[in-house]
Design an enzyme around this catalytic site. Structure first.
Site, PDB file in Angstrom:
ATOM      1  CD  GLU A 146      -1.353  -2.001   2.444  1.00 32.99           C
ATOM      2  OE1 GLU A 146      -2.261  -3.174   1.880  1.00 32.99           O
ATOM      3  OE2 GLU A 146      -0.543  -2.690   2.920  1.00 32.99           O
ATOM      4  CE1 TYR A 158       7.083   1.300  -3.978  1.00 27.07           C
ATOM      5  CE2 TYR A 158       5.204   2.427  -3.269  1.00 27.07           C
ATOM      6  CZ  TYR A 158       6.409   1.791  -2.908  1.00 27.07           C
ATOM      7  OH  TYR A 158       6.570   1.924  -1.530  1.00 27.07           O
TER       8      TYR A 158
END
Length: 198
Positions: A146, A158
């Protein structure tokens, strides 16, 4: 007879996964070169916790998402947790932690933080891809994490590594209740490679 065969097959598969994970988690302390700079990587120990908290405070405006006890509990779990630290000139630059779920064949990155003055130098990518490679080695299906909705830089990193946005967790973060973006990396498609060398 059929039930015995199923139990035997499941037991054999579980033992193989456990052996692979034990092998993957045996981290030899070693030097790495990332973007021309030399660093030292090791598995985190309890003696690293004060510096880990210091890195968190530097990254999160004086706050820590976890306290000393939470990190100590994580480091105690040798079977399904892996924490790595990275140092330069004996100073902790950053760390990463992940949990490993054999049933779901999923690794979940629980924490990753790099000192602000050392961000954007490939250290975060190296640590994330180290965990991804461990998950791939033990034949897991995916890696999840997360990230704060406001943390655009982390999201970009990411995405560059190969994670995808798979949803939103409303009010996820303790304290300010900021939303979290749920991200996932499908290991069957991942062909990454960090820029560092051993």
């Amino acid at each position: 007879m059929f039930d015995k065969l199923i139990n035997w097959a499941q037991g054999t598969l579980f033992n193989r996964t456990r052996r692979l994970r034990e092998e993957a988690f045996e981290i030899a302390h070693h030097n790495v070169v990332i973007e021309g700079q030399s660093y030292f990587v090791a598995q985190a120990t309890n003696t690293d916790i004060p510096e880990i908290l210091m890195v968190e405070r530097a990254v999160y405006d004086g706050q820590t998402s976890w306290d000393r006890t939470a990190f100590a509990n994580e480091l105690r779990r040798k079977v399904d947790r892996l924490y790595l630290v990275i140092r330069h000139n004996d100073q902790l630059m950053g760390f990463i932690g992940a949990s490993f779920n054999d049933r779901a064949k999923t690794a979940h990155i629980t924490n990753v933080a790099i000192l602000p003055e050392y961000q954007n130098q490939g250290i975060g990518s190296f640590l994330i891809e180290a965990i991804v490679r461990k998950a791939q080695f033990i034949e897991y299906k995916k890696v999840t994490l997360e990230v704060r909705k406001s943390n655009i830089n982390a999201q970009a990193l990411y995405l560059k590594i190969g994670f995808e946005n798979v949803g939103l967790k409303k009010g996820y973060y303790f304290g300010d209740h900021e939303d979290a973006i749920d991200m996932q990396l499908d290991l069957s498609k991942w062909r990454g490679g960090y820029r560092g060398t051993r």
